[in-house]
Design an enzyme around this catalytic site. Structure first.
Site, PDB file in Angstrom:
ATOM      1  N   THR A   1      50.340  53.768  35.335  1.00  0.00           N
ATOM      2  CA  THR A   1      51.742  53.500  36.081  1.00  0.00           C
ATOM      3  C   THR A   1      51.437  52.364  36.931  1.00  0.00           C
ATOM      4  OG1 THR A   1      51.939  56.159  36.143  1.00  0.00           O
ATOM      5  CG2 THR A   1      52.944  55.017  37.620  1.00  0.00           C
TER       6      THR A   1
ATOM      7  N   GLY B   1      43.744  38.829  39.306  1.00  0.00           N
ATOM      8  CA  GLY B   1      43.316  37.782  38.366  1.00  0.00           C
ATOM      9  C   GLY B   1      42.233  38.363  37.458  1.00  0.00           C
ATOM     10  N   THR B   2      41.241  38.963  38.153  1.00  0.00           N
ATOM     11  CA  THR B   2      40.201  39.538  37.172  1.00  0.00           C
ATOM     12  C   THR B   2      40.620  40.310  35.984  1.00  0.00           C
ATOM     13  OG1 THR B   2      38.517  39.792  39.000  1.00  0.00           O
ATOM     14  CG2 THR B   2      38.321  40.887  37.263  1.00  0.00           C
TER      15      THR B   2
ATOM     16  N   CYS C   1      34.127  35.773  45.430  1.00  0.00           N
ATOM     17  CA  CYS C   1      33.430  36.521  44.332  1.00  0.00           C
ATOM     18  C   CYS C   1      32.076  36.627  44.117  1.00  0.00           C
ATOM     19  CB  CYS C   1      34.334  36.402  43.293  1.00  0.00           C
ATOM     20  SG  CYS C   1      36.028  36.767  43.308  1.00  0.00           S
TER      21      CYS C   1
ATOM     22  N   GLN D   1      44.370  30.073  41.473  1.00  0.00           N
ATOM     23  CA  GLN D   1      44.743  29.320  42.716  1.00  0.00           C
ATOM     24  C   GLN D   1      45.620  28.186  42.575  1.00  0.00           C
ATOM     25  OE1 GLN D   1      43.026  29.139  45.691  1.00  0.00           O
ATOM     26  NE2 GLN D   1      41.139  30.567  45.254  1.00  0.00           N
TER      27      GLN D   1
ATOM     28  N   SER E   1      47.295  36.053  40.428  1.00  0.00           N
ATOM     29  CA  SER E   1      47.262  37.104  41.271  1.00  0.00           C
ATOM     30  C   SER E   1      48.014  37.102  42.467  1.00  0.00           C
ATOM     31  CB  SER E   1      45.507  37.027  41.888  1.00  0.00           C
ATOM     32  OG  SER E   1      45.361  38.307  42.659  1.00  0.00           O
TER      33      SER E   1
ATOM     34  N   HIS F   1      47.462  38.176  45.801  1.00  0.00           N
ATOM     35  CA  HIS F   1      46.541  37.890  46.991  1.00  0.00           C
ATOM     36  C   HIS F   1      46.536  36.521  47.473  1.00  0.00           C
ATOM     37  CE1 HIS F   1      42.321  37.561  46.554  1.00  0.00           C
ATOM     38  NE2 HIS F   1      42.620  38.054  45.373  1.00  0.00           N
TER      39      HIS F   1
END
Length: 381
Positions: A237, A71-72, A326, A179, A199, A201
């Protein structure tokens, strides 16, 4: 006794099917997807298969999906590279005061480079007002970045209405959906979204992988430069095992499964809040319970230090949070709660975020609620 994990908004455990998929891929698909020989083509096929899975989940075209490290990277790419491409049209950006640091920090970076950023306030529920956005829009506004669902309170923003408002404006519309992606039905074309970050995770997939949706026709330069991967939009890659794991996590999140999660999470939330009320705990839910992500519950425990409450819960076998992962570990107060209540308000230092997810059971939610009550009563000022 088993540790109770209720911090799924920070990160989620990988689903067993995701681990199995990644293990198979790591054992059998090791080629570079940019190579033209058979081993490379096998890796490329896996890459494009997952791209199709994600595109189908958003009802978009496969080539509109760019694989990232999470996401970042998606937020930074969307914000920095969009403004760079559109700087000749203006240098005004609009966002909210309750964005994730992955949005706020690149915006601060751009402010130092001469861009002007308008930070929209939120109402008492933490929701941005459409009228405030309408007033803030200018001819030189080039980007509007509004979070889909807040990572601390779970508050959902009026994304479709914002997309409608921007339909006749040249500004690019980006949303951080990290989220929300695993919880909400999101259709970027229908909702007027130009760029969307997600994201793996957060949806029981692996860490270090995510994607950025980029609408066809949008001017764009890569944040990472080097090779010509991802149609020259993101060098490096591709992480095939991680991408395969993300694809499996997305496959598991059917519309029916999302609805089941919402029903289950609502039940968990009711258990906790009913027990708190029955015990006479002085509390208040932060945000609007009827308009939020179902897996996030943010509670203000009046007169109880959230730092102490978090620490005692941890020592007694339960993991929760006092804000975005974060920013955890810092002494800074929650910028989200400050935007809702104002600086210095007691809720800012007396609130906990509880977030549900894969593996949680009614039994452990009830056990957690009892522990929460006992701990809050002992720590009450």
């Amino acid at each position: 006794m088993k540790y109770i994990y209720l911090d799924h908004a920070a990160t989620t455990p990988m689903h067993p099917d995701v681990i199995e998929e990644m293990t198979v891929v790591m054992n059998s698909i090791f080629g570079n997807p940019s190579s033209i020989h058979g081993v490379g083509r096998e890796a490329h096929h896996k890459l494009e298969t997952v791209r199709q899975v994600i595109a189908d989940s958003l009802q978009v075209k496969p080539h509109e999906i760019i694989f990232t490290s999470g996401g970042t990277e998606g937020d930074n790419t969307a914000i920095i590279e969009t403004t760079e491409m559109m700087k000749d049209q203006g240098k005004h950006i609009i966002t909210t005061a309750v964005e994730h640091p992955a949005v706020l920090q690149p915006l601060h970076y751009l402010e130092n480079k001469g861009y002007e950023v308008t930070y929209l306030p939120v109402d008492e529920s933490g929701r941005v007002r459409l009228e405030d956005l309408s007033v803030a829009l200018r001819e030189d506004t080039i980007l509007v970045s509004i979070i889909y669902g807040n990572s601390e309170t779970g508050q959902l923003m009026p994304i479709k209405e914002i997309g409608e408002l921007l339909k006749e404006h040249p500004a690019v519309f980006h949303t951080d959906a990290v989220q929300a992606f695993g919880s909400e039905r999101i259709a970027p074309e229908e909702m007027g979204i130009d760029l969307l970050s997600a994201s793996a995770h957060k949806i029981n997939g692996p860490k270090g992988v995510g994607f950025l949706y980029k609408r066809d026709g949008l001017k764009f330069q890569p944040l990472l430069r080097g090779g010509e991967q991802e149609e020259k939009r993101r060098a490096g890659t591709e992480n095939i095992p991680g991408i395969a794991g993300m694809g499996k996590a997305v496959e598991l999140l059917t519309d029916e499964e999302k609805e089941n999660h919402k029903i289950r999470n609502k039940g968990f939330e009711d258990i906790i809040l009913n027990k708190l009320s029955e015990a006479g705990i002085d509390y208040q839910v932060n945000g609007d319970r009827e308009n939020k992500l179902s897996h996030i519950l943010n509670i203000w425990f009046k007169g109880v230090s959230s730092d102490l409450l978090l620490m005692h819960l941890d020592l007694n076998g339960a993991a929760v949070s006092i804000g975005s992962a974060c920013t955890a570990g810092t002494v800074d107060p929650s910028h989200v709660l400050e935007a809702i209540y104002g600086k210095g308000h007691p809720a800012v230092k007396e609130s906990l975020r509880i977030s549900f997810g894969y593996g949680n059971t009614i039994e452990e939610i009830e056990r957690f609620a009892d522990l929460l009550i006992k701990t809050a009563q002992r720590l009450k000022n």
